[in-house]
Design a protein around this motif. Structure first.
Motif, PDB file in Angstrom:
ATOM      1  N   ALA A  65       0.824  -1.204   0.000  1.00 49.72           N
ATOM      2  CA  ALA A  65       0.000   0.000   0.000  1.00 49.72           C
ATOM      3  C   ALA A  65       0.861   1.258   0.000  1.00 49.72           C
ATOM      4  O   ALA A  65       0.545   2.252  -0.657  1.00 49.72           O
ATOM      5  CB  ALA A  65      -0.929  -0.004   1.213  1.00 49.72           C
ATOM      6  N   ARG A  66       1.978   1.232   0.745  1.00 48.27           N
ATOM      7  CA  ARG A  66       2.863   2.402   0.811  1.00 48.27           C
ATOM      8  C   ARG A  66       3.627   2.610  -0.489  1.00 48.27           C
ATOM      9  O   ARG A  66       3.811   3.737  -0.957  1.00 48.27           O
ATOM     10  CB  ARG A  66       3.887   2.239   1.941  1.00 48.27           C
ATOM     11  CG  ARG A  66       3.388   2.553   3.320  1.00 48.27           C
ATOM     12  CD  ARG A  66       4.551   2.515   4.303  1.00 48.27           C
ATOM     13  NE  ARG A  66       5.569   3.492   3.970  1.00 48.27           N
ATOM     14  CZ  ARG A  66       5.536   4.765   4.342  1.00 48.27           C
ATOM     15  NH1 ARG A  66       4.517   5.208   5.047  1.00 48.27           N
ATOM     16  NH2 ARG A  66       6.496   5.595   4.003  1.00 48.27           N
ATOM     17  N   GLY A  67       4.150   1.500  -1.027  1.00 42.91           N
ATOM     18  CA  GLY A  67       4.965   1.600  -2.223  1.00 42.91           C
ATOM     19  C   GLY A  67       6.377   2.083  -1.964  1.00 42.91           C
ATOM     20  O   GLY A  67       7.121   2.369  -2.907  1.00 42.91           O
TER      21      GLY A  67
ATOM     22  N   GLU B  22       2.525  12.011  -0.152  1.00 41.89           N
ATOM     23  CA  GLU B  22       1.486  12.711  -0.918  1.00 41.89           C
ATOM     24  C   GLU B  22       0.103  12.463  -0.327  1.00 41.89           C
ATOM     25  O   GLU B  22      -0.728  13.373  -0.241  1.00 41.89           O
ATOM     26  CB  GLU B  22       1.526  12.260  -2.385  1.00 41.89           C
ATOM     27  CG  GLU B  22       2.774  12.681  -3.147  1.00 41.89           C
ATOM     28  CD  GLU B  22       3.993  11.800  -2.853  1.00 41.89           C
ATOM     29  OE1 GLU B  22       5.094  12.167  -3.298  1.00 41.89           O
ATOM     30  OE2 GLU B  22       3.828  10.754  -2.190  1.00 41.89           O
ATOM     31  N   LEU B  23      -0.151  11.225   0.082  1.00 40.64           N
ATOM     32  CA  LEU B  23      -1.450  10.925   0.682  1.00 40.64           C
ATOM     33  C   LEU B  23      -1.612  11.612   2.029  1.00 40.64           C
ATOM     34  O   LEU B  23      -2.710  12.048   2.392  1.00 40.64           O
ATOM     35  CB  LEU B  23      -1.624   9.412   0.823  1.00 40.64           C
ATOM     36  CG  LEU B  23      -1.763   8.636  -0.487  1.00 40.64           C
ATOM     37  CD1 LEU B  23      -1.889   7.142  -0.207  1.00 40.64           C
ATOM     38  CD2 LEU B  23      -2.971   9.128  -1.293  1.00 40.64           C
TER      39      LEU B  23
ATOM     40  N   GLY C   4      -4.560  14.637   3.362  1.00 35.33           N
ATOM     41  CA  GLY C   4      -5.432  14.458   4.524  1.00 35.33           C
ATOM     42  C   GLY C   4      -6.018  13.066   4.656  1.00 35.33           C
ATOM     43  O   GLY C   4      -6.993  12.877   5.391  1.00 35.33           O
ATOM     44  N   VAL C   5      -5.443  12.075   3.940  1.00 35.41           N
ATOM     45  CA  VAL C   5      -5.912  10.699   4.072  1.00 35.41           C
ATOM     46  C   VAL C   5      -5.668  10.229   5.504  1.00 35.41           C
ATOM     47  O   VAL C   5      -4.610  10.463   6.087  1.00 35.41           O
ATOM     48  CB  VAL C   5      -5.191   9.782   3.065  1.00 35.41           C
ATOM     49  CG1 VAL C   5      -5.531   8.315   3.314  1.00 35.41           C
ATOM     50  CG2 VAL C   5      -5.560  10.189   1.642  1.00 35.41           C
ATOM     51  N   ARG C   6      -6.656   9.547   6.072  1.00 32.68           N
ATOM     52  CA  ARG C   6      -6.557   9.113   7.467  1.00 32.68           C
ATOM     53  C   ARG C   6      -5.490   8.042   7.643  1.00 32.68           C
ATOM     54  O   ARG C   6      -5.392   7.122   6.829  1.00 32.68           O
ATOM     55  CB  ARG C   6      -7.909   8.553   7.941  1.00 32.68           C
ATOM     56  CG  ARG C   6      -8.992   9.600   8.121  1.00 32.68           C
ATOM     57  CD  ARG C   6     -10.355   8.938   8.223  1.00 32.68           C
ATOM     58  NE  ARG C   6     -11.379   9.865   8.684  1.00 32.68           N
ATOM     59  CZ  ARG C   6     -11.975  10.761   7.909  1.00 32.68           C
ATOM     60  NH1 ARG C   6     -11.630  10.851   6.633  1.00 32.68           N
ATOM     61  NH2 ARG C   6     -12.909  11.563   8.409  1.00 32.68           N
TER      62      ARG C   6
END
Length: 492
Positions: free
Chosen positions: A159-161, A249-250, A254-256
């Motif tokens: 998910a992080r990459g 970037e996420l 403001g991605v939780r």
């Protein structure tokens, strides 16, 4: 950390099916809430303690398989790191003797387990972050053999990459990279469980959020990581960073995060589960064959396995729990904010403060969360993690105040009232809350003792930081087994 899973590869279809099943579970859960199909007649409490294994030098002992085989007690389970194990106590009603029974059971179990672990060349230490951990201890080789952990590791980094950065600035600064979730294994905690009725869940969760900062300030026990003195409770920052699936970037968008305090007071437990479904993608998209709607229609209790599995990969500091025991569903608040240790009596004093305070706040005529912004509660939480027992916190009607003064003057009387409402024996109430009182008066909790001892060893014996941490850990382990509260421990 949840049920075992088989190692597998996930397809796009797996993820789509899991999303559909989670949403179906959420709909069924909403129906169950509306129909009040929950066990709440005899509310139970629970206790879990995560533990570290060390060798004779005080360094981590990567032997949990051998130790668990020697202990041979189903109450003890594997944890993320090979130097971790966990003990799960049978749930109890608080009542007159609940806290004392927990204390006796934990002490007896730990003493017996430590004797058996010694045969494997390991000893048990109950501490927030093992002070002798070094970067070379953290890697793929650190993870326990349970396939769930390897799969979780793969999914988080997919998910992080990219590798994750751990960047914590306290008294000293630590900046390092990690290519596995192994650093999470450094975070060993105590979890308190409190079963509540559906109609009362929001009040108990909101109250738990309010007292989280107070708990962390008084119970801080994790000042060192990789040889650096960081926050009083560095475990908070480390856990938030070591399981973060977001790229920079996420984060900017403001991605939780998956480990977080939250973003507002709630009116129902449904708010939290709906948020899980709406905002978080699946890390472990594993489906079973249950049709929850069909099970409910038959008058039986659905397991809601996908909803529970998904919830288990979102690490709120106060987490909602749906569970089924003997065919009856119930709801719990899982309070996850505290580090393990220093002693069993310290853990139970922390438990008395938590159970007493949340009950007293819930019973108040005007809820405290209507007088306080959620951001103030979150700021208290992180200020407490940074500064520990020396923290200053905000409290409605008072403003900013030293946490020890707030506890002594206002919160201990509330905790007494709350424990009385639970029916806790007065002698146990006074003994355990007396530990909290003396901790506040002395200004000494686990983190303070660790820091003072390491600095004294460095100054008086001219040893290196690494040597001082080993010696402090050995002394800590000896004092831990005495079960004398940390505020009474001698200095160097």
């Amino acid at each position: 950390m949840g049920k075992d899973v088989e190692r597998t590869e996930f397809t796009r279809a797996d993820r789509q099916r899991f999303r559909q099943k989670v949403r179906q579970c959420l709909d069924v859960f909403a129906q169950m809430l509306a129909e009040s199909r929950f066990d709440a007649e005899r509310p139970m409490s629970g206790l879990e303690v995560e533990l570290n294994l060390v060798d004779a030098a005080g360094d981590p002992a990567m032997r949990n398989d051998d130790v668990l085989a020697a202990i041979a007690d189903p109450a003890f389970q594997t944890e993320l790191g090979r130097f971790n194990i966990e003990i799960n106590m049978l749930p109890r009603e608080l009542g007159p003797a609940g806290l004392a029974a927990f204390e006796d059971s934990v002490r007896a179990s730990l003493n017996a387990a430590d004797r058996k672990a010694g045969a494997s060349g390991a000893h048990i230490v109950m501490i927030g972050i093992l002070p002798t951990l070094r970067p070379e201890h953290m890697g793929e080789h650190t993870l326990s053999a349970n396939q769930r952990y390897k799969l979780l590791d793969e999914q988080i980094f997919a998910a992080r990459g990219e590798d994750l950065e751990i960047n914590i600035t306290g008294e000293e600064r630590l900046v390092t990279q990690a290519d596995t979730i192994a650093p999470e294994s450094a975070c060993t905690s105590v979890q308190f469980h409190l079963q509540v009725a559906p109609e009362n869940f929001a009040q108990f969760w909101n109250a738990s959020q309010i007292v989280a900062g107070i708990q962390v300030a008084l119970g801080a026990n994790s000042p060192f990581l990789y040889g650096k003195q960081l926050w009083a409770e560095s475990r908070i920052a480390l856990f938030e960073q070591s399981t973060d699936t977001r790229s920079e970037e996420l984060k900017a968008q403001g991605v939780r995060p998956r480990v977080w305090f939250g973003d507002g007071w709630i009116t129902s437990i449904f708010d939290l589960f709906e948020e899980n479904v709406r905002y978080y993608s699946a890390l472990l998209p594993l489906c079973d064959d249950e049709d929850p709607a069909e099970v409910l229609a038959r008058g039986e209790t659905p397991q809601l396995s996908e909803l529970r599995l998904h919830n288990g990969t979102i690490y709120r500091w106060n987490r909602p729990i749906y569970d089924v025991v003997d065919g009856r569903p119930h709801l719990r608040v899982e309070n996850r904010v505290l580090p393990a240790g220093p002693t069993v009596v310290d853990v139970m004093a922390n438990a008395a403060l938590y159970f007493g305070l949340v009950r007293a706040l819930v019973d108040q005529e005007r809820p405290l969360w209507t007088q306080m912004s959620f951001s103030a509660a979150e700021e208290n939480f992180h200020a407490a993690a940074r500064d520990g027992i020396g923290a200053r916190v905000y409290w409605p009607g008072i403003g900013e105040v030293p946490v020890t003064e707030l506890v002594l003057r206002r919160l201990l009387p509330l905790a007494h009232q709350g424990l009385d409402a639970w029916g806790v024996d007065a002698a146990d109430r006074d003994r355990l809350l007396g530990v909290v009182e003396k901790r506040c008066i002395s200004g000494r909790n686990g983190a303070a003792w660790q820091v003072d001892t390491v600095h004294a060893l460095e100054e008086t014996t001219s040893v290196s930081r690494e040597q001082a941490l080993r010696e402090m850990t050995r002394r800590y382990a000896s004092h831990m087994h005495s079960n004398e509260p940390v505020h009474t421990w001698p200095g160097v």
